[in-house]
Design a protein around this motif. Structure first.
Motif, mmCIF file in Angstrom:
data_model
loop_
_atom_site.group_PDB
_atom_site.id
_atom_site.type_symbol
_atom_site.label_atom_id
_atom_site.label_comp_id
_atom_site.label_asym_id
_atom_site.label_seq_id
_atom_site.Cartn_x
_atom_site.Cartn_y
_atom_site.Cartn_z
ATOM 1 N N HIS A 1 71.808 -20.730 81.115
ATOM 2 C CA HIS A 1 71.833 -22.147 81.466
ATOM 3 C C HIS A 1 71.099 -23.020 80.456
ATOM 4 O O HIS A 1 71.403 -24.203 80.332
ATOM 5 N N SER A 2 70.100 -22.475 79.770
ATOM 6 C CA SER A 2 69.236 -23.293 78.930
ATOM 7 C C SER A 2 69.254 -22.814 77.490
ATOM 8 O O SER A 2 69.403 -21.620 77.221
ATOM 9 N N ALA A 3 69.101 -23.771 76.577
ATOM 10 C CA ALA A 3 68.989 -23.467 75.150
ATOM 11 C C ALA A 3 67.797 -24.231 74.596
ATOM 12 O O ALA A 3 67.588 -25.407 74.931
ATOM 13 N N PHE A 4 67.000 -23.557 73.756
ATOM 14 C CA PHE A 4 65.792 -24.148 73.189
ATOM 15 C C PHE A 4 65.784 -23.934 71.675
ATOM 16 O O PHE A 4 66.149 -22.867 71.199
ATOM 17 N N PHE A 5 65.314 -24.941 70.939
ATOM 18 C CA PHE A 5 65.227 -24.801 69.493
ATOM 19 C C PHE A 5 64.340 -25.909 68.939
ATOM 20 O O PHE A 5 63.999 -26.878 69.642
ATOM 21 N N ALA A 6 63.969 -25.767 67.684
ATOM 22 C CA ALA A 6 63.248 -26.814 66.979
ATOM 23 C C ALA A 6 64.260 -27.674 66.229
ATOM 24 O O ALA A 6 65.177 -27.161 65.582
ATOM 25 N N ALA A 7 64.093 -28.981 66.317
ATOM 26 C CA ALA A 7 65.008 -29.884 65.613
ATOM 27 C C ALA A 7 64.901 -29.665 64.106
ATOM 28 O O ALA A 7 63.804 -29.486 63.572
ATOM 29 N N PRO A 8 66.012 -29.666 63.400
ATOM 30 C CA PRO A 8 65.973 -29.464 61.947
ATOM 31 C C PRO A 8 65.243 -30.605 61.239
ATOM 32 O O PRO A 8 65.129 -31.714 61.758
ATOM 33 N N GLU A 9 64.752 -30.316 60.030
ATOM 34 C CA GLU A 9 64.195 -31.372 59.191
ATOM 35 C C GLU A 9 65.337 -32.218 58.635
ATOM 36 O O GLU A 9 66.399 -31.701 58.290
#
Length: 651
Positions: A200-208
């Protein structure tokens, strides 16, 4: 040093009520996918605006179905980036625009019809720009719907969380995520609601990025009858100014740029913006620029507190004000808040923490939400520390109970259910956390010290010259168990367990803990946590008549969480009373602690061999085993709580 915690949902003690796991707040989760995976992606394909006018570009979809999740992002069309943004609704059924001061908004469409909106923006050079547009919501008879929440703005390298659900009664059997446009995202972590369920969920760091950008994602749901449904979500990336020497950025924490003083006319507005939560902050501000509230006044009112409050969304300040006005703990909180320079509440704070370097408390906004729409604005990224202590044979868990009912953690609040919380539930989520965090603040800056603090000092320089009361507590009333002190570094600090620690049995843990004078397992992590937990447990029992349970539970082959040993109201055990009085008298000297202790209930045993989920206590009067009131659902399992789950301490 940092205060860290184990997952609330230990994979060897499965519970069917799973909450999104995070660095701070209340919850655990089961990750049924490997991190470091990648989304299917149309690599670096730029998102196309749906409208471009007056130097602005609008991204989103102008046609949607009623009851669906919708959202938009606005960017500058040239090299003059946007400095301020205001979204306004001009007509149509009322929308909840909870992030109207940011470059992205997300909301649910409550009814069919036309929604006219306007964007008023100011660029970095001071240019004024405007854009109007109309969103049309159409009725649909299709019961197969998907909704990704939430369209929002992220800071480059900042954490992003997305979640997809459906309001259908059908069972979701599969979820496929895809990136459709924008800078390519790698290292995705997925999470399911229950073990081995769909992601249900996806997590990540926003790209530069070199300038503000837009990412577009889609999720496709497959139901048990073979039908499918899809939805898109738009996430903006802010090309935020950062300083690599920053006190946040040097720890790889890139915070939102959408913070604002809760009260725009606060006399402390500029100091709040500069001194407590920004990627450009490289050193502590002096007390002359941002003093402790107790240095301003000995009798703060709610307005004084709100003038020192910084938020990522205005609703967070509204809920904080509501808590201060209506909670049974309000008088305590006004007194305790004198020990801080500022209160910071944000969607991307996880876990909550107190930081002596700024003198501020940082509160995870998931403790404040009351409506599903407010909850949608929160980041739910999991904590990488969640599996600390998994290699041990035991856990020492905690919970709060009142009137033979679960008080905290709270059942029946799964995100997919779209439930609201009342003030009592919000108080349950906030009171214990604030008692704990503000105990840290008043440990470093006790009431007796405020009048003598030099305003030219910083919070950090004062602390470096003045030992905290928790150091004195450890000198006068030290904990005795060296074994549990070492094990706490595994459970809460992520240290690797030695062979003898992996062999330490639940029975041994119960013997060590029950014979010592700690209020909770977490107290063994640092003397600071010992101090704060003593205060927290006493105040919850005294002020709210809420009892804390502690339970030693084996983690191997124990799906029902059968207790090895347990106790209620340990805080008022004879052997802990002197330690508790030492702490409380230094934080709230106006309380007659000895008299209050004589009036509070004494400790009660929890019966060994009975499930943690099922029972309350063996009453001294009748020997009757009381059972905690449970939800009607057969699947109800309140999460195990490993102290402390909602915060950490920074130096």
């Amino acid at each position: 040093m940092r205060e860290v915690y184990q997952t609330l949902l230990n994979t060897r003690l499965p519970v069917l009520l799973a909450l999104a796991l995070a660095i701070a707040g209340c919850g655990g989760g089961a990750d049924s996918s490997s991190p470091n995976s990648e989304l299917p992606v149309n690599a670096n394909q730029h998102a196309e605006p749906v409208i471009a006018a007056d130097g602005l570009q609008l991204f989103g979809e102008l046609n949607a179905e009623v009851f669906s999740a919708s959202g938009f992002v606005v960017l500058s069309a040239d090299n003059d980036p946007l400095a301020t943004v205001e979204w306004q609704q001009l007509s149509g059924p009322p929308l909840h625009l909870l992030a109207a001061h940011t470059q992205a908004i997300g909301f649910d469409l409550p009814a069919s019809g036309q929604y006219e909106l306007a964007i008023l923006a100011t660029t970095a050079s001071g240019a004024q720009r405007q854009l109007r547009f109309t969103l049309e919501a159409l009725a649909s008879s299709d019961e197969n719907r998907a909704a990704i929440r939430l369209d929002h703005m992220a800071t480059e390298r900042g954490r992003v969380s997305l979640r997809v659900d459906s309001d259908t009664s059908k069972i979701i059997t599969d979820i496929v995520w895809e990136q459709l446009a924008g800078p390519t995202v790698n290292d995705i972590e997925y999470q399911a609601d229950v073990t081995a369920g769909p992601l249900h969920s996806a997590f990540f760091a926003a790209p530069e990025v070199d300038s503000d950008e837009v990412m577009v994602f889609a999720a496709t749901l497959t139901f048990d009858d073979g039908a499918t449904a899809s939805d898109k979500v738009y996430v903006g990336i802010n090309d935020a100014p950062t300083d690599r020497r920053g006190i946040f950025t040097q720890n790889e924490q890139f915070v939102t740029t959408d913070m604002q003083p809760y009260r725009a006319d606060s006399p402390w507005a500029q100091a709040l913006k500069r001194c407590v939560y920004t990627n450009l902050l490289t050193d502590s501000c002096s007390f002359a620029e941002l003093p402790l509230i107790g240095m301003q006044t000995q009798h703060p009112d709610i307005d004084t507190i709100l003038d020192k409050t910084l938020v990522s969304h205005p609703w967070m300040g509204d809920r904080f004000a509501e808590f201060l006005r209506q909670s049974a703990t309000a008088e305590d909180m006004l007194n305790l808040l004198r020990g801080v320079t500022a209160i910071v509440i944000s969607y991307d704070i996880r876990p909550s923490f107190y930081w002596v370097r700024t003198g501020a408390i940082y509160l995870d906004a998931r403790n404040f939400w009351r409506t599903p729409a407010e909850r949608d604005t929160l980041n739910t990224a999991p904590d990488y520390r969640s599996n600390f202590g998994d290699e041990l044979q035991f856990g020492i868990y905690w919970r709060y109970v009142k009137n033979n009912q679960y008080y905290y953690p709270q059942p029946a609040l799964a995100e997919s259910q779209r439930n609201s919380r009342d003030l009592a539930q919000s108080e349950a989520a906030l009171a214990w956390l604030l008692y704990h965090e503000l105990a840290h603040a008043n440990d470093f800056f006790p009431p007796a010290a405020w009048a003598g603090i030099d305003s030219n000092q910083t919070p950090l320089s004062y602390f470096q010259r003045n030992p905290a009361n928790s150091t004195r507590l450890d000198s006068f009333y030290p904990l005795q168990s060296a074994a549990l002190a070492g094990l706490a570094q595994v459970s809460f600090g992520g240290a690797s367990a030695a062979v003898e620690q992996r062999q330490f049995t639940p029975a041994q843990a119960a013997d060590e803990f029950s014979a010592d004078i700690a209020p909770a397992y977490y107290a063994y992590y640092t003397e600071r946590e010992d101090f704060a937990t003593l205060f927290e447990r006493f105040m919850m029992l005294y002020r709210l008549n809420v009892s804390a349970d502690a339970g030693v539970i084996g983690q191997d082959d124990n799906p029902d969480a059968l207790l090895t040993w347990g106790q209620r109201d340990r805080i008022n055990q004879d052997s802990l009373q002197a330690r508790t009085a030492f702490v409380v008298e230094r934080i709230l000297p106006q309380l007659n602690v000895a008299q209050l202790q004589s009036q509070l209930p004494g400790p009660q045993p929890l019966r060994a061999g009975v499930s943690w989920y099922d029972f309350a206590a063996l009453t001294e009067q009748s020997g009757v085993l009381l059972r905690l009131n449970r939800a009607t659902s057969e699947q109800f399992r309140p999460p195990l709580q490993q102290p402390l789950a909602d915060h950490h301490l920074r130096y």
